[in-house]
Design an enzyme around this catalytic site. Structure first.
Site, short mmCIF file in Angstrom:
data_model
loop_
_atom_site.label_atom_id
_atom_site.label_comp_id
_atom_site.label_asym_id
_atom_site.label_seq_id
_atom_site.Cartn_x
_atom_site.Cartn_y
_atom_site.Cartn_z
N GLU A 272 97.01 45.17 -51.43
CA GLU A 272 97.31 46.36 -52.25
C GLU A 272 98.14 45.98 -53.47
O GLU A 272 97.91 46.50 -54.56
CB GLU A 272 98.07 47.41 -51.42
CG GLU A 272 97.29 47.99 -50.26
CD GLU A 272 96.17 48.95 -50.67
OE1 GLU A 272 96.00 49.21 -51.87
OE2 GLU A 272 95.46 49.42 -49.76
N ARG A 276 96.56 46.63 -57.13
CA ARG A 276 97.21 47.69 -57.93
C ARG A 276 98.17 47.11 -58.96
O ARG A 276 98.15 47.51 -60.12
CB ARG A 276 97.97 48.65 -57.01
CG ARG A 276 97.07 49.34 -56.01
CD ARG A 276 97.80 50.44 -55.26
NE ARG A 276 97.08 50.77 -54.04
CZ ARG A 276 97.06 51.97 -53.49
NH1 ARG A 276 97.73 52.95 -54.03
NH2 ARG A 276 96.39 52.20 -52.38
N GLU A 539 85.65 56.71 -54.88
CA GLU A 539 84.42 55.92 -54.72
C GLU A 539 83.14 56.64 -55.14
O GLU A 539 82.23 56.03 -55.71
CB GLU A 539 84.28 55.43 -53.27
CG GLU A 539 85.32 54.39 -52.86
CD GLU A 539 86.69 54.95 -52.56
OE1 GLU A 539 86.82 56.18 -52.36
OE2 GLU A 539 87.67 54.17 -52.53
N THR A 625 88.75 46.20 -58.02
CA THR A 625 88.45 47.25 -57.05
C THR A 625 89.36 48.47 -57.19
O THR A 625 89.13 49.50 -56.57
CB THR A 625 88.49 46.69 -55.60
OG1 THR A 625 87.91 47.66 -54.73
CG2 THR A 625 89.91 46.36 -55.18
C1 DMJ Z 1 91.62 51.90 -53.71
O1 DMJ Z 1 92.91 51.43 -53.59
C2 DMJ Z 1 90.66 50.78 -53.93
O2 DMJ Z 1 89.49 51.29 -54.45
C3 DMJ Z 1 90.36 50.02 -52.70
O3 DMJ Z 1 89.40 49.03 -52.89
C4 DMJ Z 1 89.89 50.92 -51.61
N1 DMJ Z 1 90.51 52.19 -51.54
C5 DMJ Z 1 91.32 52.75 -52.53
C6 DMJ Z 1 90.87 54.13 -52.99
O4 DMJ Z 1 90.18 54.87 -52.10
#
Ligand code: DMJ
Length: 648
Positions: A272, A276, A539, A625
């Protein structure tokens, strides 16, 4: 507890208190700084006085030893003519000696004068100090302290600047205003939603990781440990930037400059924090060119490195930023690390090596890739759990949703980000997707394509909201797929987008549940109460955006707009945006969390959906992501430190 200790001072033994002792009244045990300063002055004046006083005493043998002691330090020993004798070790000088003796006496006299003058000046200064008011003294102490700090800073210039590297070609950081007035209006609305989310966080949760929009206060979860690192600020920066919210961006930058500190005793999620924070900081750096973001990203990355100190080099899920001690989630199968966590570091770590010239980041992620390549894969699938001590798979669960998802995403994106030179990553992606299609992708009785999960030897006909990102991934990977299957994968992406839209459309709030089933006559609906929530996840909208970019089919903008309206209607509150606990209830309750990914991803994808394609074109940018855009590195022309020259 009081622990008296005895310290010798001027031949007396006086009791002192250990730190924290409390048996003396507080004002006696802890003298204030200014009082200490005055005492120190008086003491030093007293010592100077005693020291100087010896020079004015009669020159008799009783005091000679002390006098000589001083001279011993200052000049060679000489005989004293008045006494006519000398002590052992002294030089005895005659004739010429008398001249030297006079010179010596003059020198000693001048030294005494100097000491006397110094002493008088010190006394004078002490008197003046005592005449000063408490405030004046405090101000002086403060000035002195600041000066000392500044001197220290001058001596320690801080971290070494990073080696200069050519900035990758940054294209498409444009306004992206759409030509269609309708799209422009919708885009403006999304921007307004971003402003509401940001302003609320600014007002009620500033500096905390996230916001509680109902309670109107800061919020955090276990992924950030006990840290307070402004996750929302870092996650939101690039969205603010591309939306042209420059004042807000500047505010965030200032906070980061002044407050973002990673030397905290907090156990954070490596994954995370990587997606992030490092992703967010790197994207902010590439978009704005502000060095501070790059420096902070590198500082943080160094703190994550101890997580890789495992017998296999597969990192722990969590690491303590201060001690560097790592461990795994208690709930993960047999002490395993998670595929989607250790498999979602590649993009950021390659950029870190590129920007620092330090091969370590690249080597860490390549080591993971090599280790995975050597392992058996049941049915060609990658289980979600891998034990970092033994290097063996844990339970054989496989998922393109939670626990597995972004591992597949990063294989494809490693290839795209390398300007398509990392063919090893592309091949691994293609093989994995083939296995996924064969074993996990199914069509429901009602004709909806879904991606199930492999658990305990059978396929669970359930799809998570998280797995909806795969529609966008299949579309993004279509170009370059083997056997000329580009059309097939674009079609698969469209089918997943349709299914996920159905999962939204079949609810009361028009927002999708966390997980939905395709079983016993059920089609894309949640069954269990604890799967009915919507926590502002991105998503489905992410997939709409990729599909829009590749097809320009207006239905994707339409679906995105439906979701935006539903969020504004059901999740917006006066203190920001909140998740809801049941998307099938017309009277939902709030979960009271404004997730940082709502600003990083959900609102960014919506904004891009209503922007023109020249804002962050996909030929030049790859989104991590967490939707943080990183520029394509033209690795055909660049060799990363620690890597072999790239192969085309
Ligand atoms: C986000 O932090 C990122 O997209 C991660 O890959 C998966 N889930 C959360 C959002 O739903």
């Amino acid at each position: 507890m009081t622990t008296p200790t005895l310290l010798p001072l001027s031949g007396r033994r006086i009791p002192t208190l250990s730190p924290g002792a409390s048996s003396f009244p507080h004002h006696r045990a802890t003298l204030r700084l200014s009082e200490k300063f005055i005492l120190l002055l008086i003491l030093s004046a007293f010592i100077t006085l005693c020291f100087g006083a010896f020079f004015f005493l009669p020159d008799n043998s009783k005091h000679k030893r002390f006098d000589l002691g001083l001279e011993d330090v200052l000049i060679p020993h000489i005989d004293s003519p008045r006494e006519g004798k000398h002590s052992p070790g002294q030089m005895v000088i005659h004739g010429q000696g008398r001249h030297d003796e006079n010179r010596h006496r003059e020198e000693v006299a001048s030294l005494r004068d100097k000491i006397r003058a110094d002493h008088e000046r010190a006394l004078q200064e002490a008197k003046e100090k005592l005449r000063k008011s408490r405030e004046e003294l405090q101000a002086e102490i403060q000035t002195e302290k600041t000066k000392v700090m500044e001197d220290l800073k001058k001596k320690d210039p801080g971290p070494k600047p990073l080696p200069p590297v050519p900035m990758p070609k940054v294209v498409g950081v444009s306004d992206g205003e759409p030509p269609e007035p309708d799209a422009k209006e919708k885009r403006d609305k999304i921007r307004e939603m971003m402003k509401h989310a940001w302003d609320s966080y600014r007002q009620y949760g500033w500096g905390h990781n996230e916001l509680k929009p109902i309670a109107k206060k800061g919020h955090s979860t276990n992924i950030f440990g006990s840290s307070q690192m402004g996750a929302t600020i870092v996650d939101a920066l690039d969205t603010l930037y591309i939306m042209g919210l420059h004042e807000e961006f500047k505010d965030g930058q200032e906070w980061i400059e002044q407050n973002l500190d990673f030397s905290v005793n907090a156990e954070v999620s490596v994954f995370e924090v990587n997606i992030r924070f490092i992703g967010g900081l790197l994207a902010a750096y590439y978009l704005s060119g502000q060095e501070v973001f790059k420096l902070k990203a590198v500082q943080l990355a160094e703190k994550l490195l101890p997580a890789f100190n495992t017998p296999t080099g597969i990192p722990w899920a969590m690491v303590n930023l201060k001690s560097g001690v790592g461990r795994n989630w208690g709930w993960a199968s047999a002490g395993s690390s998670i595929l989607a966590e250790f498999g979602t570091l590649h993009m950021e770590f390659v950029h870190l090596t590129y920007l620092t010239g330090n091969p370590v980041y690249y080597q860490k992620v390549m080591h993971i890739r090599k280790l995975l390549a050597k392992m058996d894969r049941p049915n060609g699938l990658y289980p979600n759990y891998l034990n970092p001590r033994t290097g063996r798979w844990g339970q054989h669960h496989t998922s393109v949703g939670g626990l597995g998802d972004s591992f597949y995403e990063y294989l494809l994106k490693a290839w795209l980000m390398s300007d398509k030179t990392d063919t090893e990553a592309r091949k691994t992606y293609d093989d994995a997707v083939e296995a996924i299609e064969r074993h996990l992708v199914r069509k429901s009785n009602g004709g909806l394509t879904f991606i199930g999960e492999w658990k305990n030897g059978h396929l669970e006909r359930k799809m998570g909201h998280l797995a909806c990102f795969a529609g966008g991934m299949f579309a993004l990977g279509a170009d370059g797929s083997p056997d000329d299957k580009a059309g097939h994968y674009l079609q698969l992406g469209a089918e997943i987008a349709h299914t996920c839209h159905e999962s939204y459309d079949r609810t009361v709030l028009k927002l999708g549940p966390e997980a939905f089933k395709f079983d016993s006559g059920l089609e894309a609906v949640a069954v269990r109460q604890n799967e009915k929530y919507y926590i502002l996840r991105p998503e489905v909208i992410e997939t709409y955006w990729y599909m829009w970019r590749f097809t320009h089919d207006p239905k994707y903008r339409q679906w995105g707009w439906e979701a935006a309206q539903a969020i504004d209607k059901y999740c917006r509150v006066s203190g920001g945006f909140s998740g809801v606990k049941d998307v099938y209830s017309s009277n939902p309750t709030y979960d009271d969390v404004q997730q940082s990914f709502f600003l990083a991803e959900t609102l960014k994808y919506l904004y891009l959906l209503f922007s023109s394609d020249d804002l962050l074109p996909l030929e030049s940018w790859v989104f991590n992501t967490e939707a943080h855009p990183l520029p394509v590195l033209h690795l055909g022309n660049i060799t990363l430190p620690g890597s072999e020259p790239a192969q085309r």
